[in-house]
Enzyme design. Sequence first.
Site, mmCIF file in Angstrom:
data_model
loop_
_atom_site.group_PDB
_atom_site.id
_atom_site.type_symbol
_atom_site.label_atom_id
_atom_site.label_comp_id
_atom_site.label_asym_id
_atom_site.label_seq_id
_atom_site.Cartn_x
_atom_site.Cartn_y
_atom_site.Cartn_z
ATOM 1 N N GLY A 73 -13.942 -91.007 -32.307
ATOM 2 C CA GLY A 73 -12.574 -90.928 -31.829
ATOM 3 C C GLY A 73 -11.597 -91.746 -32.639
ATOM 4 O O GLY A 73 -11.948 -92.364 -33.652
ATOM 5 N N LEU A 74 -10.371 -91.762 -32.176
ATOM 6 C CA LEU A 74 -9.296 -92.482 -32.853
ATOM 7 C C LEU A 74 -9.654 -93.945 -33.063
ATOM 8 O O LEU A 74 -9.584 -94.467 -34.186
ATOM 9 C CB LEU A 74 -8.012 -92.368 -32.021
ATOM 10 C CG LEU A 74 -6.816 -93.214 -32.466
ATOM 11 C CD1 LEU A 74 -6.280 -92.741 -33.802
ATOM 12 C CD2 LEU A 74 -5.711 -93.156 -31.395
ATOM 13 N N SER B 190 -6.671 -100.509 -21.632
ATOM 14 C CA SER B 190 -5.377 -99.920 -21.961
ATOM 15 C C SER B 190 -4.281 -100.681 -21.233
ATOM 16 O O SER B 190 -4.504 -101.212 -20.137
ATOM 17 C CB SER B 190 -5.348 -98.447 -21.553
ATOM 18 O OG SER B 190 -4.035 -97.926 -21.571
ATOM 19 N N SER B 191 -3.095 -100.698 -21.805
ATOM 20 C CA SER B 191 -1.972 -101.387 -21.170
ATOM 21 C C SER B 191 -1.537 -100.710 -19.874
ATOM 22 O O SER B 191 -0.785 -101.299 -19.092
ATOM 23 C CB SER B 191 -0.780 -101.475 -22.131
ATOM 24 O OG SER B 191 -0.340 -100.177 -22.506
ATOM 25 N N CYS B 192 -2.027 -99.494 -19.605
ATOM 26 C CA CYS B 192 -1.661 -98.810 -18.371
ATOM 27 C C CYS B 192 -2.316 -99.444 -17.145
ATOM 28 O O CYS B 192 -2.047 -99.040 -16.012
ATOM 29 C CB CYS B 192 -2.000 -97.327 -18.435
ATOM 30 S SG CYS B 192 -3.760 -96.978 -18.295
ATOM 31 N N TYR C 181 -6.954 -93.046 -14.484
ATOM 32 C CA TYR C 181 -7.412 -93.685 -15.723
ATOM 33 C C TYR C 181 -7.336 -95.200 -15.593
ATOM 34 O O TYR C 181 -8.273 -95.922 -15.952
ATOM 35 C CB TYR C 181 -6.546 -93.189 -16.882
ATOM 36 C CG TYR C 181 -6.893 -93.763 -18.237
ATOM 37 C CD1 TYR C 181 -7.990 -93.278 -18.950
ATOM 38 C CD2 TYR C 181 -6.112 -94.756 -18.814
ATOM 39 C CE1 TYR C 181 -8.294 -93.783 -20.204
ATOM 40 C CE2 TYR C 181 -6.410 -95.270 -20.066
ATOM 41 C CZ TYR C 181 -7.503 -94.774 -20.763
ATOM 42 O OH TYR C 181 -7.814 -95.284 -22.003
ATOM 43 N N LYS D 64 -10.339 -98.220 -15.725
ATOM 44 C CA LYS D 64 -10.316 -99.299 -16.707
ATOM 45 C C LYS D 64 -10.310 -100.668 -16.039
ATOM 46 O O LYS D 64 -10.965 -101.610 -16.496
ATOM 47 C CB LYS D 64 -9.097 -99.141 -17.619
ATOM 48 C CG LYS D 64 -9.166 -97.947 -18.551
ATOM 49 C CD LYS D 64 -10.283 -98.107 -19.562
ATOM 50 C CE LYS D 64 -10.316 -96.978 -20.575
ATOM 51 N NZ LYS D 64 -11.412 -97.136 -21.563
ATOM 52 N N HIS E 36 -0.716 -87.911 -26.844
ATOM 53 C CA HIS E 36 0.254 -88.951 -26.540
ATOM 54 C C HIS E 36 1.542 -88.684 -27.326
ATOM 55 O O HIS E 36 1.626 -87.763 -28.121
ATOM 56 C CB HIS E 36 -0.318 -90.323 -26.877
ATOM 57 C CG HIS E 36 -1.409 -90.754 -25.943
ATOM 58 N ND1 HIS E 36 -2.736 -90.679 -26.273
ATOM 59 C CD2 HIS E 36 -1.349 -91.252 -24.678
ATOM 60 C CE1 HIS E 36 -3.465 -91.126 -25.249
ATOM 61 N NE2 HIS E 36 -2.650 -91.468 -24.276
#
Length: 314
Positions: free
Chosen positions: A17-18, A111-113, A140, A144, A183
């Site tokens: 992945g990324l 993640s910042s979310c 999500y 996390k 995104h």
Amino acid sequence: MNKMNKTNKIYVAGHSGLVGSAIIASLQKQGFENIVTRSHSELDLTRQTDVEFFFDEEKPDLVFVAAAKVGGIVANSSDLTGFLYENSMIAYNVIHSAWQTGVEKLLFLGSSCIYPKYAPQPMPESCLLSGALEPTNEGYAIAKIAALKYCQYLKREKGANFISAMPTNLYGPKDNFDLTSSHVIPALLRKFHEAKIHNESSVVVWGSGNPLREFLYVEDLADALVFLMQFYEGEEHVNVGTGQEVSIRDLASLVQKTVGYEGELCFDRSKPDGTPRKLLDTRKLNELGWRAKTSLADGLERTYQYFVGLGELS
């Protein structure tokens, strides 16, 4: 401090992945070659018995957990069940199996979310669970948060050297450029590119353009994660970002310039904006000695050249 050494066997979950591919590139650049990977077809991380067998067989020394089901606002909000279930299973299976088999150190990528929708800005690590989440990516975020807490509990109760890093919005080569699930940066790059090659008169961007966002080039993130694996052992998670923000309107203009599109830029206010502002407080990481190196303009140019090189539309 239990630092990495060149003989460590390192498992990168989500290597294709990324983020995972960038972690591998960063490790190899620094001389780490004993890297273990498995494709999804070889190992389904949502299947507990399969993950347990893999860890029993390979017995890695270090683990980077970069595997996840990811997507933009549309993907997240339309599949809350999938994002909650798959990300929970992936994280729990990998983290628990790593603990059971005596992995020396593990880094979980969040993640910042995870932070509240109306968190103080910039968002410090301490504001976790201080308010309601953004509804569009709640599934999500909950997955996390739970995995982050599991790492903390294993460290506190069992002595496991498991840490967590929370990056801001990411972009870069190997990003997802599908308009229905990507995104904002890859979506904008593709939109403007298509408009350019088809001579379209305008490009429509979702929302008002007013929300503020922070963006981190994925190669910088990978370097930060390897840095943390070597130099951080605290129980609290660590924010990873640039400390700089840009409005979606200004971002769209910068992407337009990067692509070389000369038409009109329009904003569809009937579409959701999401969280009004998301900026991480990165003082903890900065004080440890790490800062991002890639400017947004340079990162966008590199990402666009990668996209054009795919040959899908050009």
